[in-house]
Scaffold this active site. Structure first.
Site, PDB file in Angstrom:
ATOM      1  N   ASP A  29       5.756   3.908  -1.433  1.00  0.00           N
ATOM      2  CA  ASP A  29       6.676   3.164  -1.180  1.00  0.00           C
ATOM      3  C   ASP A  29       6.696   1.374  -1.902  1.00  0.00           C
ATOM      4  O   ASP A  29       6.122   1.713  -2.686  1.00  0.00           O
ATOM      5  CB  ASP A  29       6.854   2.438   0.834  1.00  0.00           C
ATOM      6  CG  ASP A  29       5.153   1.665   0.821  1.00  0.00           C
ATOM      7  OD1 ASP A  29       4.690   0.787   0.193  1.00  0.00           O
ATOM      8  OD2 ASP A  29       4.620   2.206   2.201  1.00  0.00           O
ATOM      9  N   SER A  36       2.840  -5.887   7.956  1.00  0.00           N
ATOM     10  CA  SER A  36       1.640  -5.001   7.625  1.00  0.00           C
ATOM     11  C   SER A  36       0.501  -4.733   6.255  1.00  0.00           C
ATOM     12  O   SER A  36      -0.139  -4.026   6.765  1.00  0.00           O
ATOM     13  CB  SER A  36       2.667  -3.955   6.687  1.00  0.00           C
ATOM     14  OG  SER A  36       3.683  -3.743   5.935  1.00  0.00           O
ATOM     15  N   HIS A  64       3.579  -1.765   0.256  1.00  0.00           N
ATOM     16  CA  HIS A  64       2.355  -1.502  -0.136  1.00  0.00           C
ATOM     17  C   HIS A  64       1.474  -0.935  -1.413  1.00  0.00           C
ATOM     18  O   HIS A  64       1.384  -0.134  -2.152  1.00  0.00           O
ATOM     19  CB  HIS A  64       2.236  -0.477   1.107  1.00  0.00           C
ATOM     20  CG  HIS A  64       3.326  -0.863   2.196  1.00  0.00           C
ATOM     21  ND1 HIS A  64       3.895  -0.347   2.381  1.00  0.00           N
ATOM     22  CD2 HIS A  64       2.643  -2.231   3.147  1.00  0.00           C
ATOM     23  CE1 HIS A  64       4.423  -0.792   4.217  1.00  0.00           C
ATOM     24  NE2 HIS A  64       3.516  -1.777   4.737  1.00  0.00           N
TER      25      HIS A  64
END
Length: 560
Positions: free
Chosen positions: A257, A38, A260
């Protein structure tokens, strides 16, 4: 008329036999393959500043996009999102490309070929394991992206598009950011090695010309939960010698979160990937002098102030702590980018050169990526410690110097440092010797020297001191670190790391031409009448001579 007929004939050939007409490979079109999960896919919403992109930064779409509209296999100006339209947003690739374009001449273009899936394990890029991994996890989010965007075979799609990119440009490197789905797996570096080697083989590339750049995960102090994987990331150069670690130090997380980076974090990370690539090309880490940075993101690269101490006391090899504040208000540590305007001091590559010492005033300069300079006048007191009584420096723990017998005592869990006199030329010497006053009773410690290779570059070499050793001899012509030979011209800092449970007493440290282990031991009376000199040529008294190497009758001898 003949030209017209030729043009018509060429046009008909193109219509009837399109496969025979190919674009020429542009040697100045640098291609970079980008893969991972990601963070490489991009997780931050692009802001208005990110929508302006230099047309020299190109994207080869690796899947069909719906928003924005893109077709697999076509080239586009690299506006975010670059990876896919299912989840991809702003990521490190965006400012990797912007920085590369800015730093390189105007005839160079940068192209990226990205394949990434949020949450994807590294096995999805292993051509021998992806099918099984996908079959075992058909409903995972990354599996959905793999199937919908890459036909279920991310590695295959990356190779397919890389071959297409090779039709028009030259692959110059591979960027990887992955790890949270394999967090801390000790086999991860070997899995990455296989994938990297498979890519090189399948694309006919050489590791020497196509380095691998591997980014660290979000650090704990910035909210990261996969920070432990950075241990494995930092093992990569020992597993793949042509790999390079991209630090995530001080990169901000998104605050939402624990995996990231923020948009700013991605910009900074992308710039670091670019700086690593530029350094390997031996390019300056500044924008090309003819480049005009788009105003939209100029503030990210342009410093408005720099915080540098105005009084600095230290020794060669020390770094100056400096932080720049940029016009977009973010801060970065910039010690590496400082220089000193002075005839007496040199500061290069983030450290004082071991060749220079002294006190005085110097102008310390920080130059940002756009070549704008910020200057601070500082008082410097840089010590290059000579080798005996004045040289002792306790770096950690405790150490003492005995003036009576000129020996050092280094207690357990201590580290001490010396330097030879400024600019001590090593060209006339072959060995550096550490002689102990008495044998070490318990291991272990190591003898480390920082050897200056040229005017600005310093490397270190370490040699263990074993139990019962009384002498450590370092062959200056055979020092190797990280599989690279160190060929020093000058000695810098010498350090001893004592992690043993016992005290170490050091009798002497000196440079010599001959290997002292090959000198015949001469049992002689210390009250002999013949003249004896030390290795520096000083005449010594025959009474009270300590055991050691001396010059006698023009020869080097060891007197007990």
């Amino acid at each position: 008329m003949r030209k017209t007929l030729f043009a018509i004939s060429l046009g008909l050939s193109a219509l009837l036999f399109p496969q025979t007409i190919k674009a020429e490979v542009d040697p100045n079109f640098y291609i970079y393959l980008c893969f991972g999960q990601s963070n490489m896919e991009g997780n931050a919403a692009a802001e208005s500043m990110d929508q302006t992109v230099d047309a020299r930064f190109r994207l080869l779409a690796t899947c069909d996009f719906s928003n924005p509209s893109r077709t697999k296999g076509n080239w586009y100006v690299a506006k975010p999102p670059l990876v896919n339209s299912m989840a991809g947003k702003l990521g490190p690739t965006d400012y990797f490309g912007r920085t590369m374009v800015a730093a390189l001449p105007s005839n160079v273009r940068i192209g990226v070929v990205p394949v990434a899936m949020g949450g994807s394990p590294i096995e999805m890029f292993d051509k021998d394991k992806y099918a099984q991994k996908l079959a075992q996890n058909p409903n995972e989010w990354w599996a959905t992206i793999a199937k919908n965007c890459y036909g279920g075979n991310p590695y295959g799609r990356l190779i397919e598009m890389a071959k297409k990119a090779q039709e028009v440009g030259i692959i110059k490197g591979i960027l990887l950011h992955q790890g949270c789905s394999n967090n801390g797996d000790p086999n991860w570096p070997n899995m990455v090695k296989k994938i990297y080697n498979d890519m090189l083989t399948d694309l006919g590339l050489s590791a020497d010309s196509v380095p691998l750049f591997v980014g660290e995960t979000l650090r704990q102090e910035n909210g990261g939960s996969c920070y432990g994987h950075n241990v494995q990331v930092n093992r990569m150069p020992s597993v793949v010698p042509t790999s390079h670690v991209i630090s995530s130090e001080d990169l901000p997380g998104n605050g939402q979160d624990s995996w990231h980076f923020s948009a700013l974090g991605y910009r900074m990370l992308g710039k670091r990937y670019a700086f690593a690539a530029l350094e390997l090309m031996e390019k300056e880490l500044y924008a090309d002098s003819a480049y005009s940075m788009p105003n939209a993101y100029r503030k990210f690269y342009q410093a408005q102030s720099v915080d540098i101490p105005t009084s600095i006391t230290g020794m060669p090899g020390q770094s100056i702590s400096a932080t720049a504040t940029f016009k977009d208000n973010h801060k970065e540590k910039v010690s590496k980018f400082l220089s000193i305007n002075s005839e007496d001091f040199v500061y290069e590559n983030g450290a004082f050169s071991p060749k220079y010492q002294g006190t005085g005033t110097a102008e310390i300069v920080y130059k940002d990526f756009l070549r704008n300079e910020k200057k601070v006048t500082a008082q410097l007191d840089i010590k290059f410690l000579p080798l005996k009584s004045e040289c002792i420096t306790t770096l950690k723990g405790t150490a003492s110097f005995n003036e009576a017998d000129t020996s050092f005592t280094v207690k357990a869990s201590s580290q001490i440092g010396w330097c030879y006199d400024a600019g001590a030329d090593m060209s006339d010497y072959n060995y550096l010797v550490l002689k102990l006053k008495e044998p070490i009773t318990k291991a272990s410690c190591s003898f480390r020297i920082y050897a200056q290779n040229d005017a600005t570059s310093t490397s270190y070499y370490s040699k263990a001191v074993g139990k019962n050793d009384t002498m450590v001899v370092i062959d200056l012509n055979n020092m190797v670190r990280n599989n690279k030979k160190i060929s020093p011209t000058h000695i810098g800092i010498i350090s001893l790391y004592n992690t043993a449970a016992s005290t170490i007493k050091i009798d002497d440290i000196y440079l010599t031409t001959d290997d002292p282990t090959g000198i015949e031991t001469i049992a002689s009376d210390k009250k002999q009448s013949q003249a004896v000199y030390d290795l520096q040529g000083r005449k010594m008294s025959a009474n009270g001579l300590r055991s050691g190497l001396y010059l006698k009758e023009g020869k080097k001898v060891f007197i007990k």
